[in-house]
Write a protein that holds these residues in place. Structure first.
Motif: not given
Length: 430
Positions: A254-265
């Protein structure tokens, strides 16, 4: 030899949940629609990217503490049933019945509707993009998915467990498809979306509980092994192991998924997106635009399977304890599934479709968008529903348990027992 033959022919719930299946049950129950819906609710109510990540991590720690407590209870209290049996053993029959009453008539229908509607919407997303899928089609696919899982759970415990294992792999694959491109961009130095990550001006303290509400919804499911305790192989060893490994896996994911969301979007795009996972794929790699929604749908499908698999055991145990009609503590004579309890899971979905007007929407509302404190009408309805269990308990359950009289539904139960080919459990498993 005679004893082995007798046990082989006896009707009871077999111990078919191994360590791998317990791990899959937990992963499959936690990783559902929440991580693909809740990021918007957590971010909106926490105010900034940095604080939202803190909330996600804090929700994970709280879930770990709760899971470890339940792991200890699962090694001490040897009955299945999860929340219900723990309340019964500690607080007594009235609180446990009120919990069961509220769970069956309010909580379970809402959860089933949220997950099944998410399944229907994401499953149809590739066929209608960029337009929204038609409402009747979403409803139809949602119901087909729910009833397919219901049928499989009625048919075989083994195949339900195998499906859960396969879908858990799909869930982890879906998270990996989001995590990998985000981490690659982050490694290339794309950190612009994390500037002023802890902006205090956007933090509103009275909204933080709503952020935690959305985050805890995404982690819900860490308690599922306690619902099937009697069917676990070596529960004293496998419950703690499955809980620790699965919750840590989900926290990291979950932590890595949210970091990815914020990095891309970025923050604004996450808040503006009706489906964060789909928006992420549209931005990160368009070639997989039709793949990720299907993976998300299968993830929701696994959550439905885990919910039906576990809550049917709660109804089974409640019936065995005398707080639910006796038919639902019976097992199919050949398939060794709690068939009546599983079939009763048809009712919560139908109840929710009748009583909740938002079910006509093509996508379920985000749990993080709920305003429980500012919605006294729905809170009053919920409290009334719980309190309505008092007369039922004292007029039917308590009187029947005190007098030990025959159930008023005895003859109907007998007819249904013959029709469904079910009998009471013949070997004690707790």
């Amino acid at each position: 030899m005679g004893k082995d033959k007798k046990e082989g022919e006896a009707v009871f719930l077999r111990k078919k949940i191994t360590l791998l299946r317990a791990f899959s049950l937990l992963i499959g129950s936690m990783v559902g629609s929440g991580i693909f819906i809740s990021p918007k609710g957590v971010l909106k109510n926490s105010g900034s990217v940095g604080f939202s990540l803190v909330v996600w991590f804090a929700c994970g720690l709280l879930s770990m503490f709760g899971a470890l407590c339940y792991a200890e209870l699962g090694t001490r209290i040897t009955k299945s049933g999860g929340h219900y049996i723990y309340i019964l053993e500690t607080l007594g029959p009235l609180p446990s019945f009120l919990f069961l009453w509220a769970e069956f008539f309010a909580i379970r229908p809402a959860n089933s509707a949220v997950v099944s509607l998410a399944f229907g919407r994401y499953m149809l997303e590739p066929f209608f993009a960029p337009c929204a899928a038609p409402v009747p089609a979403v409803k139809l696919v949602s119901l087909l998915g729910y009833y397919t899982v219901l049928t499989l759970n009625s048919w075989s415990v083994t195949w339900s467990a195998r499906l859960q294992t396969a879908l858990s792999i799909v869930k982890l694959l879906a998270l990996a498809l989001i995590i990998v491109p985000g981490m690659m961009l982050l490694a290339q130095g794309h950190t612009e979306n994390f500037q002023d990550a802890f902006d205090r001006q956007s933090l509103v303290l009275d909204k933080l509980p709503l952020a935690f509400y959305a985050g805890m919804f995404a982690y819900s499911g860490w308690f599922q092994t306690s619902f099937v305790r009697e069917e676990l192989v070596r529960p004293e060893r496998n419950i703690p192991l499955a809980v620790i490994v699965s919750v840590i896996t989900v926290i990291v994911g979950y932590m890595l998924t949210n970091v990815s969301y914020y990095t891309v979007l970025g923050r604004q795009d996450v808040l503006a997106s009706p489906a964060v996972a789909v928006s992420f794929v549209q931005r990160a790699f368009k070639s997989l635009i039709s793949v990720v929604p299907v993976l998300v749908a299968l993830s929701c499908f696994g959550t439905m399977n885990g919910g039906i698999f576990t809550f049917s055991r709660t109804l089974f145990v409640a019936s065995r304890e005398g707080q639910w009609p006796p038919l639902f503590s019976m097992i199919h004579i050949r398939r060794h599934t709690p068939l009546p309890a599983v079939m009763l899971m048809l009712f919560p979905m139908a109840l929710h479709r009748i009583s909740h007007p938002w079910a006509h929407c093509p996508s379920p509302p985000s749990p993080g968008a709920a305003q429980p404190v500012q919605d006294p009408v729905n809170i009053s309805i919920g409290c009334t529903m719980v309190l309505s269990g008092f007369p039922v308990y004292y007029l039917i359950i308590h009187r029947q348990m005190s007098s030990r009289c025959r159930s008023p539904f005895y003859y109907l139960t007998h007819k249904l027992q013959l029709l469904l080919e079910v009998v009471q459990q013949e070997i004690k498993t707790y």
